[in-house]
Design an enzyme around this catalytic site. Structure first.
Site, PDB file in Angstrom:
ATOM      1  CG  ASN A 208      40.374  57.335 -40.274  1.00 38.19           C
ATOM      2  OD1 ASN A 208      41.115  56.544 -40.839  1.00 38.19           O
ATOM      3  ND2 ASN A 208      39.255  57.791 -40.826  1.00 38.19           N
ATOM      4  CG  ASP A 276      31.422  58.245 -37.985  1.00 34.82           C
ATOM      5  OD1 ASP A 276      30.934  57.593 -38.920  1.00 34.82           O
ATOM      6  OD2 ASP A 276      32.062  57.722 -37.053  1.00 34.82           O
ATOM      7  CE  LYS A 286      48.223  78.295 -40.468  1.00 37.20           C
ATOM      8  NZ  LYS A 286      49.568  78.768 -40.246  1.00 37.20           N
ATOM      9  N   PRO A 303      27.459  61.731 -44.963  1.00 36.13           N
ATOM     10  CG  PRO A 303      27.824  61.695 -47.261  1.00 36.13           C
ATOM     11  CD  PRO A 303      28.126  62.485 -46.022  1.00 36.13           C
ATOM     12  CB  ILE A 305      29.366  55.798 -48.499  1.00 34.93           C
ATOM     13  CG1 ILE A 305      29.812  57.255 -48.318  1.00 34.93           C
ATOM     14  CG2 ILE A 305      29.502  55.388 -49.958  1.00 34.93           C
ATOM     15  CD1 ILE A 305      31.297  57.474 -48.380  1.00 34.93           C
ATOM     16  CG  PHE A 323      35.580  46.317 -43.599  1.00 28.85           C
ATOM     17  CD1 PHE A 323      35.256  45.970 -44.898  1.00 28.85           C
ATOM     18  CD2 PHE A 323      36.724  45.772 -43.018  1.00 28.85           C
ATOM     19  CE1 PHE A 323      36.058  45.104 -45.626  1.00 28.85           C
ATOM     20  CE2 PHE A 323      37.532  44.904 -43.731  1.00 28.85           C
ATOM     21  CZ  PHE A 323      37.206  44.562 -45.030  1.00 28.85           C
TER      22      PHE A 323
HETATM   23  N1  CTP Z   1      30.811  53.805 -43.711  1.00 27.18           N
HETATM   24  C1  CTP Z   1      30.391  54.526 -44.792  1.00 27.18           C
HETATM   25  N2  CTP Z   1      30.085  55.845 -44.653  1.00 27.18           N
HETATM   26  C2  CTP Z   1      30.190  56.447 -43.465  1.00 27.18           C
HETATM   27  C3  CTP Z   1      30.625  55.721 -42.331  1.00 27.18           C
HETATM   28  C4  CTP Z   1      30.940  54.405 -42.493  1.00 27.18           C
HETATM   29  O1  CTP Z   1      30.307  53.961 -45.883  1.00 27.18           O
HETATM   30  N3  CTP Z   1      29.893  57.730 -43.353  1.00 27.18           N
HETATM   31  C5  CTP Z   1      31.072  52.377 -43.862  1.00 27.18           C
HETATM   32  C6  CTP Z   1      32.520  51.941 -43.677  1.00 27.18           C
HETATM   33  O2  CTP Z   1      33.226  51.930 -44.917  1.00 27.18           O
HETATM   34  C7  CTP Z   1      32.330  50.529 -43.131  1.00 27.18           C
HETATM   35  C8  CTP Z   1      31.044  50.619 -42.340  1.00 27.18           C
HETATM   36  O3  CTP Z   1      30.349  51.736 -42.864  1.00 27.18           O
HETATM   37  O4  CTP Z   1      32.127  49.592 -44.165  1.00 27.18           O
HETATM   38  C9  CTP Z   1      31.156  50.752 -40.876  1.00 27.18           C
HETATM   39  O5  CTP Z   1      32.063  51.754 -40.529  1.00 27.18           O
HETATM   40  P1  CTP Z   1      32.355  52.054 -39.002  1.00 27.18           P
HETATM   41  O6  CTP Z   1      33.258  53.241 -38.918  1.00 27.18           O
HETATM   42  O7  CTP Z   1      32.743  50.799 -38.282  1.00 27.18           O
HETATM   43  O8  CTP Z   1      30.910  52.377 -38.479  1.00 27.18           O
HETATM   44  P2  CTP Z   1      30.108  53.681 -38.304  1.00 27.18           P
HETATM   45  O9  CTP Z   1      29.003  53.709 -39.282  1.00 27.18           O
HETATM   46  O10 CTP Z   1      31.037  54.846 -38.330  1.00 27.18           O
HETATM   47  O11 CTP Z   1      29.491  53.459 -36.885  1.00 27.18           O
HETATM   48  P3  CTP Z   1      30.113  53.731 -35.432  1.00 27.18           P
HETATM   49  O12 CTP Z   1      31.082  54.876 -35.576  1.00 27.18           O
HETATM   50  O13 CTP Z   1      28.943  54.046 -34.644  1.00 27.18           O
HETATM   51  O14 CTP Z   1      30.775  52.456 -35.007  1.00 27.18           O
END
Ligand code: CTP
Length: 397
Positions: A208, A276, A286, A303, A305, A323
Protein backbone atom coordinates in the site's frame (compact mmCIF):
# COMPACT_ATOMS: atom_id res chain seq x y z
CA UNK A 1 21.75 16.90 28.22
CA UNK A 2 25.33 15.66 27.80
CA UNK A 3 26.99 18.67 29.40
CA UNK A 4 28.88 17.74 32.59
CA UNK A 5 27.88 14.08 32.24
CA UNK A 6 30.51 11.44 32.85
CA UNK A 7 30.64 8.52 30.41
CA UNK A 8 32.70 5.39 31.02
CA UNK A 9 33.47 4.18 27.49
CA UNK A 10 34.47 0.51 27.16
CA UNK A 11 36.14 -0.04 23.81
CA UNK A 12 35.79 -3.64 22.65
CA UNK A 13 37.86 -5.47 20.07
CA UNK A 14 36.32 -4.94 16.65
CA UNK A 15 37.21 -2.99 13.55
CA UNK A 16 34.46 -0.49 14.47
CA UNK A 17 36.61 0.55 17.45
CA UNK A 18 38.06 3.26 15.21
CA UNK A 19 34.70 5.07 15.38
CA UNK A 20 35.22 5.43 19.13
CA UNK A 21 37.90 8.03 18.56
CA UNK A 22 35.34 10.25 16.85
CA UNK A 23 32.75 9.32 19.49
CA UNK A 24 35.08 10.58 22.24
CA UNK A 25 35.64 13.87 20.36
CA UNK A 26 31.93 14.45 19.78
CA UNK A 27 31.02 13.61 23.39
CA UNK A 28 33.61 16.10 24.61
CA UNK A 29 32.29 18.72 22.17
CA UNK A 30 28.90 18.26 23.87
CA UNK A 31 30.55 18.97 27.22
CA UNK A 32 30.70 15.36 28.48
CA UNK A 33 33.66 13.86 30.33
CA UNK A 34 34.86 10.52 28.97
CA UNK A 35 36.86 7.88 30.83
CA UNK A 36 37.98 5.19 28.38
CA UNK A 37 38.47 1.54 29.30
CA UNK A 38 40.34 -0.35 26.59
CA UNK A 39 39.98 -4.14 26.40
CA UNK A 40 42.97 -6.23 25.33
CA UNK A 41 41.23 -6.98 22.03
CA UNK A 42 40.27 -3.30 21.64
CA UNK A 43 43.93 -2.30 21.93
CA UNK A 44 44.57 -4.23 18.70
CA UNK A 45 42.43 -1.67 16.88
CA UNK A 46 43.03 1.66 18.66
CA UNK A 47 46.02 2.72 20.71
CA UNK A 48 45.84 3.82 24.34
CA UNK A 49 47.71 6.95 23.32
CA UNK A 50 45.10 8.12 20.77
CA UNK A 51 42.23 7.43 23.21
CA UNK A 52 44.07 9.20 25.99
CA UNK A 53 44.91 12.22 23.81
CA UNK A 54 41.33 12.62 22.59
CA UNK A 55 39.67 12.09 25.96
CA UNK A 56 42.32 14.01 27.92
CA UNK A 57 41.87 11.32 30.57
CA UNK A 58 43.66 8.33 32.01
CA UNK A 59 42.99 5.08 30.15
CA UNK A 60 42.12 2.00 32.17
CA UNK A 61 43.17 -1.35 30.76
CA UNK A 62 44.17 -3.85 33.40
CA UNK A 63 42.18 -5.27 36.28
CA UNK A 64 45.29 -5.94 38.27
CA UNK A 65 46.93 -2.60 37.76
CA UNK A 66 47.85 -1.75 41.37
CA UNK A 67 48.37 1.90 40.58
CA UNK A 68 44.75 2.11 39.47
CA UNK A 69 43.60 0.31 42.61
CA UNK A 70 45.46 2.85 44.70
CA UNK A 71 43.95 5.75 42.79
CA UNK A 72 40.51 4.34 42.15
CA UNK A 73 39.29 0.80 42.81
CA UNK A 74 37.44 -1.01 40.04
CA UNK A 75 34.21 -0.95 42.01
CA UNK A 76 34.44 2.79 42.39
CA UNK A 77 35.36 3.19 38.71
CA UNK A 78 32.23 1.23 37.73
CA UNK A 79 30.03 3.65 39.64
CA UNK A 80 31.76 6.97 39.08
CA UNK A 81 30.16 7.56 35.68
CA UNK A 82 26.57 8.52 34.84
CA UNK A 83 26.45 5.92 32.06
CA UNK A 84 28.59 3.03 30.80
CA UNK A 85 28.83 2.75 27.01
CA UNK A 86 30.25 -0.38 25.36
CA UNK A 87 31.34 0.32 21.77
CA UNK A 88 31.91 -1.79 19.86
CA UNK A 89 30.10 -4.51 21.81
CA UNK A 90 31.45 -7.68 20.19
CA UNK A 91 29.59 -11.01 20.21
CA UNK A 92 32.08 -12.24 22.82
CA UNK A 93 31.64 -9.22 25.06
CA UNK A 94 27.83 -9.52 24.83
CA UNK A 95 28.05 -13.23 25.71
CA UNK A 96 30.24 -12.46 28.71
CA UNK A 97 27.87 -9.72 29.87
CA UNK A 98 24.83 -11.99 29.47
CA UNK A 99 26.63 -14.77 31.38
CA UNK A 100 27.82 -12.47 34.16
CA UNK A 101 31.53 -13.10 33.55
CA UNK A 102 34.15 -10.96 35.22
CA UNK A 103 37.50 -12.08 33.85
CA UNK A 104 38.98 -8.74 32.86
CA UNK A 105 38.59 -5.08 33.76
CA UNK A 106 35.74 -4.34 31.30
CA UNK A 107 33.54 -7.30 32.29
CA UNK A 108 34.25 -6.74 36.00
CA UNK A 109 33.16 -3.11 35.71
CA UNK A 110 30.02 -4.16 33.86
CA UNK A 111 29.14 -6.69 36.55
CA UNK A 112 29.91 -4.34 39.43
CA UNK A 113 28.13 -1.26 38.15
CA UNK A 114 24.85 0.14 39.40
CA UNK A 115 24.68 2.64 36.53
CA UNK A 116 22.75 2.33 33.25
CA UNK A 117 24.57 0.52 30.44
CA UNK A 118 24.29 1.13 26.69
CA UNK A 119 25.90 -1.20 24.16
CA UNK A 120 26.62 -0.57 20.46
CA UNK A 121 26.91 -4.08 19.00
CA UNK A 122 29.18 -4.65 16.00
CA UNK A 123 29.99 -7.98 14.42
CA UNK A 124 29.68 -10.11 11.30
CA UNK A 125 26.06 -10.55 10.14
CA UNK A 126 26.05 -14.31 10.79
CA UNK A 127 27.38 -13.77 14.30
CA UNK A 128 24.68 -11.14 14.93
CA UNK A 129 21.92 -13.36 13.61
CA UNK A 130 23.18 -16.47 15.43
CA UNK A 131 20.59 -17.71 17.95
CA UNK A 132 23.23 -17.51 20.70
CA UNK A 133 23.80 -13.78 20.12
CA UNK A 134 20.06 -13.10 19.83
CA UNK A 135 19.53 -15.05 23.05
CA UNK A 136 22.24 -13.01 24.77
CA UNK A 137 20.64 -9.81 23.48
CA UNK A 138 17.29 -10.81 25.00
CA UNK A 139 18.99 -11.59 28.32
CA UNK A 140 20.73 -8.22 28.28
CA UNK A 141 17.48 -6.42 27.45
CA UNK A 142 15.80 -8.20 30.35
CA UNK A 143 18.67 -6.91 32.50
CA UNK A 144 17.82 -3.35 31.36
CA UNK A 145 20.87 -3.01 29.14
CA UNK A 146 20.02 -0.65 26.27
CA UNK A 147 21.39 -1.06 22.79
CA UNK A 148 21.82 1.11 19.73
CA UNK A 149 22.17 -0.59 16.35
CA UNK A 150 23.63 -2.55 14.74
CA UNK A 151 22.86 -1.12 11.31
CA UNK A 152 22.52 -2.86 8.01
CA UNK A 153 25.14 -2.31 5.33
CA UNK A 154 28.46 -3.38 3.84
CA UNK A 155 30.73 -4.89 6.43
CA UNK A 156 34.48 -4.78 6.84
CA UNK A 157 34.53 -8.57 6.37
CA UNK A 158 33.08 -8.16 2.85
CA UNK A 159 29.57 -9.40 3.67
CA UNK A 160 26.36 -7.38 3.64
CA UNK A 161 23.76 -7.33 6.38
CA UNK A 162 22.99 -6.33 9.93
CA UNK A 163 26.07 -5.98 12.12
CA UNK A 164 27.67 -2.60 11.40
CA UNK A 165 28.10 -0.54 14.53
CA UNK A 166 25.68 2.42 14.75
CA UNK A 167 27.12 5.70 13.50
CA UNK A 168 28.49 8.21 16.00
CA UNK A 169 25.47 10.61 15.82
CA UNK A 170 23.16 7.65 16.51
CA UNK A 171 25.23 6.59 19.51
CA UNK A 172 25.24 10.18 20.79
CA UNK A 173 21.41 10.30 20.41
CA UNK A 174 21.09 7.02 22.34
CA UNK A 175 23.43 8.28 25.08
CA UNK A 176 21.47 11.51 25.28
CA UNK A 177 18.27 9.53 25.65
CA UNK A 178 19.69 7.16 28.25
CA UNK A 179 20.62 10.21 30.30
CA UNK A 180 17.42 12.16 29.67
CA UNK A 181 14.81 12.79 32.29
CA UNK A 182 11.79 13.11 30.00
CA UNK A 183 8.30 12.28 31.27
CA UNK A 184 8.44 8.84 29.60
CA UNK A 185 11.77 7.80 31.11
CA UNK A 186 11.55 4.19 32.24
CA UNK A 187 8.45 3.54 30.08
CA UNK A 188 8.50 1.08 27.21
CA UNK A 189 6.42 1.97 24.17
CA UNK A 190 5.86 -0.24 21.15
CA UNK A 191 5.22 1.43 17.78
CA UNK A 192 4.27 -0.33 14.54
CA UNK A 193 4.85 1.56 11.32
CA UNK A 194 5.01 1.42 7.53
CA UNK A 195 3.22 -0.78 5.05
CA UNK A 196 3.43 -4.55 4.89
CA UNK A 197 4.41 -6.47 1.76
CA UNK A 198 2.42 -9.62 1.10
CA UNK A 199 4.15 -11.88 -1.43
CA UNK A 200 2.47 -13.14 -4.58
CA UNK A 201 5.65 -15.01 -5.53
CA UNK A 202 9.34 -14.40 -4.75
CA UNK A 203 9.47 -11.28 -6.95
CA UNK A 204 5.98 -9.76 -6.65
CA UNK A 205 4.02 -8.51 -3.69
CA UNK A 206 0.89 -6.61 -2.66
CA UNK A 207 1.57 -3.37 -0.81
CA UNK A 208 0.00 0.00 0.00
CA UNK A 209 1.03 3.65 -0.24
CA UNK A 210 2.13 4.14 3.39
CA UNK A 211 5.58 5.79 3.60
CA UNK A 212 6.01 5.07 7.32
CA UNK A 213 6.57 8.81 7.92
CA UNK A 214 3.89 9.20 10.60
CA UNK A 215 4.90 6.09 12.56
CA UNK A 216 8.57 7.06 12.37
CA UNK A 217 7.80 10.57 13.64
CA UNK A 218 5.77 9.09 16.52
CA UNK A 219 8.60 6.73 17.50
CA UNK A 220 11.03 9.66 17.49
CA UNK A 221 8.71 11.93 19.50
CA UNK A 222 8.18 9.21 22.15
CA UNK A 223 11.91 8.56 22.30
CA UNK A 224 12.55 12.32 22.66
CA UNK A 225 10.35 12.22 25.77
CA UNK A 226 12.60 9.52 27.23
CA UNK A 227 10.62 6.38 26.32
CA UNK A 228 12.34 3.12 25.40
CA UNK A 229 10.81 2.53 22.00
CA UNK A 230 10.52 -0.77 20.16
CA UNK A 231 9.86 0.12 16.55
CA UNK A 232 8.37 -2.67 14.43
CA UNK A 233 8.41 -1.51 10.85
CA UNK A 234 7.39 -2.84 7.48
CA UNK A 235 9.35 -1.81 4.37
CA UNK A 236 9.03 1.99 4.75
CA UNK A 237 10.35 4.82 2.54
CA UNK A 238 11.90 6.68 5.47
CA UNK A 239 14.69 5.34 7.71
CA UNK A 240 13.92 4.42 11.34
CA UNK A 241 14.73 7.15 13.87
CA UNK A 242 17.96 6.89 15.88
CA UNK A 243 17.90 5.64 19.46
CA UNK A 244 15.03 3.13 19.10
CA UNK A 245 15.06 -0.67 18.97
CA UNK A 246 14.21 -1.55 15.37
CA UNK A 247 12.56 -4.80 14.27
CA UNK A 248 12.15 -5.00 10.50
CA UNK A 249 9.40 -7.16 9.03
CA UNK A 250 7.80 -7.70 5.63
CA UNK A 251 4.39 -9.26 6.17
CA UNK A 252 1.50 -8.78 8.60
CA UNK A 253 2.11 -12.23 10.08
CA UNK A 254 5.77 -11.34 10.72
CA UNK A 255 4.63 -8.08 12.29
CA UNK A 256 2.35 -9.96 14.69
CA UNK A 257 5.23 -12.24 15.72
CA UNK A 258 7.54 -9.28 16.25
CA UNK A 259 4.92 -7.55 18.39
CA UNK A 260 4.49 -10.73 20.47
CA UNK A 261 8.27 -10.99 20.87
CA UNK A 262 8.61 -7.43 22.08
CA UNK A 263 8.81 -7.37 25.83
CA UNK A 264 5.88 -6.03 27.77
CA UNK A 265 5.06 -2.44 26.82
CA UNK A 266 3.44 0.31 28.91
CA UNK A 267 1.84 1.74 25.77
CA UNK A 268 1.52 0.64 22.16
CA UNK A 269 0.84 2.74 19.06
CA UNK A 270 -0.26 0.91 15.92
CA UNK A 271 0.53 3.30 13.09
CA UNK A 272 1.31 0.59 10.53
CA UNK A 273 -0.84 0.30 7.43
CA UNK A 274 -1.18 -3.46 7.70
CA UNK A 275 -2.45 -5.36 4.67
CA UNK A 276 -5.79 -6.98 5.42
CA UNK A 277 -5.13 -10.04 3.27
CA UNK A 278 -2.28 -12.26 2.16
CA UNK A 279 -2.10 -14.59 -0.81
CA UNK A 280 -2.61 -18.17 0.36
CA UNK A 281 -1.41 -19.73 -2.87
CA UNK A 282 1.67 -17.49 -3.28
CA UNK A 283 4.10 -19.04 -5.76
CA UNK A 284 7.29 -20.57 -4.38
CA UNK A 285 8.92 -19.67 -7.68
CA UNK A 286 8.07 -16.87 -10.11
CA UNK A 287 4.60 -17.31 -11.64
CA UNK A 288 5.11 -17.56 -15.42
CA UNK A 289 2.87 -16.50 -18.32
CA UNK A 290 2.71 -20.03 -19.62
CA UNK A 291 -0.46 -19.66 -21.70
CA UNK A 292 -2.69 -21.42 -19.16
CA UNK A 293 -4.67 -18.24 -18.41
CA UNK A 294 -4.51 -15.59 -15.72
CA UNK A 295 -3.24 -16.61 -12.29
CA UNK A 296 -5.99 -17.14 -9.73
CA UNK A 297 -4.89 -15.64 -6.44
CA UNK A 298 -6.63 -16.87 -3.31
CA UNK A 299 -6.66 -14.61 -0.29
CA UNK A 300 -6.60 -15.33 3.42
CA UNK A 301 -7.28 -12.80 6.13
CA UNK A 302 -4.29 -11.39 8.01
CA UNK A 303 -4.27 -11.36 11.82
CA UNK A 304 -5.51 -8.08 13.26
CA UNK A 305 -2.49 -7.06 15.32
CA UNK A 306 -4.15 -4.07 16.99
CA UNK A 307 -7.18 -6.13 18.04
CA UNK A 308 -4.96 -8.99 19.27
CA UNK A 309 -2.98 -6.68 21.57
CA UNK A 310 -6.04 -4.67 22.66
CA UNK A 311 -7.79 -7.84 23.71
CA UNK A 312 -4.81 -9.44 25.50
CA UNK A 313 -5.88 -10.95 28.80
CA UNK A 314 -2.45 -10.75 30.43
CA UNK A 315 0.13 -7.97 30.24
CA UNK A 316 -1.99 -5.72 28.00
CA UNK A 317 -0.28 -2.33 27.62
CA UNK A 318 -1.93 0.29 29.82
CA UNK A 319 -2.69 2.40 26.74
CA UNK A 320 -3.33 1.00 23.25
CA UNK A 321 -3.59 3.51 20.41
CA UNK A 322 -4.79 2.51 16.95
CA UNK A 323 -5.05 4.43 13.72
CA UNK A 324 -8.00 4.53 11.40
CA UNK A 325 -7.36 5.31 7.77
CA UNK A 326 -10.75 6.23 6.30
CA UNK A 327 -12.00 7.79 3.11
CA UNK A 328 -15.55 8.68 4.27
CA UNK A 329 -17.63 9.11 7.45
CA UNK A 330 -14.37 9.54 9.39
CA UNK A 331 -15.64 9.92 12.95
CA UNK A 332 -18.41 7.31 12.72
CA UNK A 333 -16.13 4.69 11.15
CA UNK A 334 -13.24 5.43 13.51
CA UNK A 335 -15.45 5.31 16.62
CA UNK A 336 -16.90 1.98 15.49
CA UNK A 337 -13.35 0.71 14.83
CA UNK A 338 -12.28 1.68 18.36
CA UNK A 339 -15.16 -0.29 19.85
CA UNK A 340 -14.67 -3.27 17.53
CA UNK A 341 -10.94 -3.62 18.14
CA UNK A 342 -11.00 -2.78 21.86
CA UNK A 343 -8.22 -0.17 21.82
CA UNK A 344 -8.28 2.92 24.06
CA UNK A 345 -7.71 5.67 21.52
CA UNK A 346 -7.96 5.93 17.75
CA UNK A 347 -6.09 8.48 15.69
CA UNK A 348 -8.38 8.84 12.69
CA UNK A 349 -7.32 10.37 9.42
CA UNK A 350 -8.91 10.96 6.07
CA UNK A 351 -6.71 9.28 3.48
CA UNK A 352 -8.78 10.13 0.39
CA UNK A 353 -6.33 10.82 -2.46
CA UNK A 354 -7.43 14.51 -2.56
CA UNK A 355 -6.04 15.10 0.95
CA UNK A 356 -2.48 14.07 -0.09
CA UNK A 357 -1.99 12.67 3.43
CA UNK A 358 -0.90 9.14 2.55
CA UNK A 359 2.74 9.51 1.53
CA UNK A 360 2.68 13.30 2.21
CA UNK A 361 4.35 15.39 4.92
CA UNK A 362 1.17 16.67 6.63
CA UNK A 363 -1.68 15.05 8.48
CA UNK A 364 -5.11 16.13 9.70
CA UNK A 365 -6.24 13.83 12.48
CA UNK A 366 -9.13 13.38 14.86
CA UNK A 367 -8.31 11.79 18.19
CA UNK A 368 -11.09 9.48 19.40
CA UNK A 369 -10.95 8.69 23.11
CA UNK A 370 -13.61 7.45 25.56
CA UNK A 371 -14.36 11.17 26.09
CA UNK A 372 -15.29 11.78 22.45
CA UNK A 373 -13.75 13.09 19.22
CA UNK A 374 -11.20 15.89 19.10
CA UNK A 375 -10.21 17.24 15.67
CA UNK A 376 -6.70 18.66 15.42
CA UNK A 377 -5.84 21.24 12.76
CA UNK A 378 -3.88 20.08 9.71
CA UNK A 379 -0.18 20.17 10.62
CA UNK A 380 3.16 18.50 9.87
CA UNK A 381 3.44 14.80 10.71
CA UNK A 382 6.23 15.70 13.18
CA UNK A 383 3.84 18.07 15.00
CA UNK A 384 1.08 15.45 15.11
CA UNK A 385 3.65 13.04 16.54
CA UNK A 386 4.87 15.50 19.19
CA UNK A 387 1.30 16.26 20.28
CA UNK A 388 0.35 12.59 20.42
CA UNK A 389 3.52 11.71 22.38
CA UNK A 390 2.70 14.48 24.87
CA UNK A 391 -0.82 13.13 25.32
CA UNK A 392 0.52 9.59 25.79
CA UNK A 393 2.98 10.88 28.39
CA UNK A 394 0.12 12.60 30.26
CA UNK A 395 -1.91 9.38 30.17
CA UNK A 396 0.72 6.90 31.38
CA UNK A 397 3.51 8.84 33.10
N1 CTP B 1 -4.29 -3.05 12.02
C1 CTP B 1 -3.59 -4.10 12.53
N2 CTP B 1 -3.63 -5.31 11.91
C2 CTP B 1 -4.35 -5.48 10.79
C3 CTP B 1 -5.07 -4.40 10.24
C4 CTP B 1 -5.01 -3.19 10.87
O1 CTP B 1 -2.93 -3.93 13.56
N3 CTP B 1 -4.36 -6.66 10.20
C5 CTP B 1 -4.29 -1.77 12.74
C6 CTP B 1 -3.61 -0.61 12.03
O2 CTP B 1 -2.23 -0.50 12.39
C7 CTP B 1 -4.42 0.57 12.57
C8 CTP B 1 -5.80 -0.01 12.77
O3 CTP B 1 -5.62 -1.41 12.89
O4 CTP B 1 -3.95 0.99 13.83
C9 CTP B 1 -6.81 0.27 11.74
O5 CTP B 1 -6.32 0.01 10.46
P1 CTP B 1 -7.23 0.27 9.20
O6 CTP B 1 -6.50 -0.20 7.98
O7 CTP B 1 -7.78 1.66 9.21
O8 CTP B 1 -8.47 -0.64 9.53
P2 CTP B 1 -8.84 -2.10 9.18
O9 CTP B 1 -8.79 -2.92 10.40
O10 CTP B 1 -8.02 -2.56 8.03
O11 CTP B 1 -10.35 -1.92 8.78
P3 CTP B 1 -11.00 -1.48 7.39
O12 CTP B 1 -10.07 -1.94 6.30
O13 CTP B 1 -12.27 -2.18 7.41
O14 CTP B 1 -11.16 0.01 7.44
Amino acid sequence: MLAKKHILLIVGGGIAAFKCLDLVRRLREHGARVTPVLTTAGSQFVTPLSLSALSAAKIYQDLFDLTDEAEMGHIELSRAADLIVVAPATADLMAKMAGGHADDLATTLLLATDKPVLIAPAMNVRMWEHPATQRNLKTLQADDVRHVGPNEGDMACGEYGSGRMAEVPEIIAAIDKALSDGPLKGKHVLVTSGPTHEPIDPVRYIANRSSGAQGTAIAKALSDLGADVTFVTGPADVPPPPGVRVIKVQTAREMLNAVKDASRADAAVFAAAVADWHVINAGESKIKKDGSGLPKLEFGENPDILAAVSQMKKARPELVVGFAAETDDLIAHATAKRDRKGCDWIVANDVSPATGIMGGTENAVTLITPDGAESWPRMGKDQVAALLAKRIAEAIA
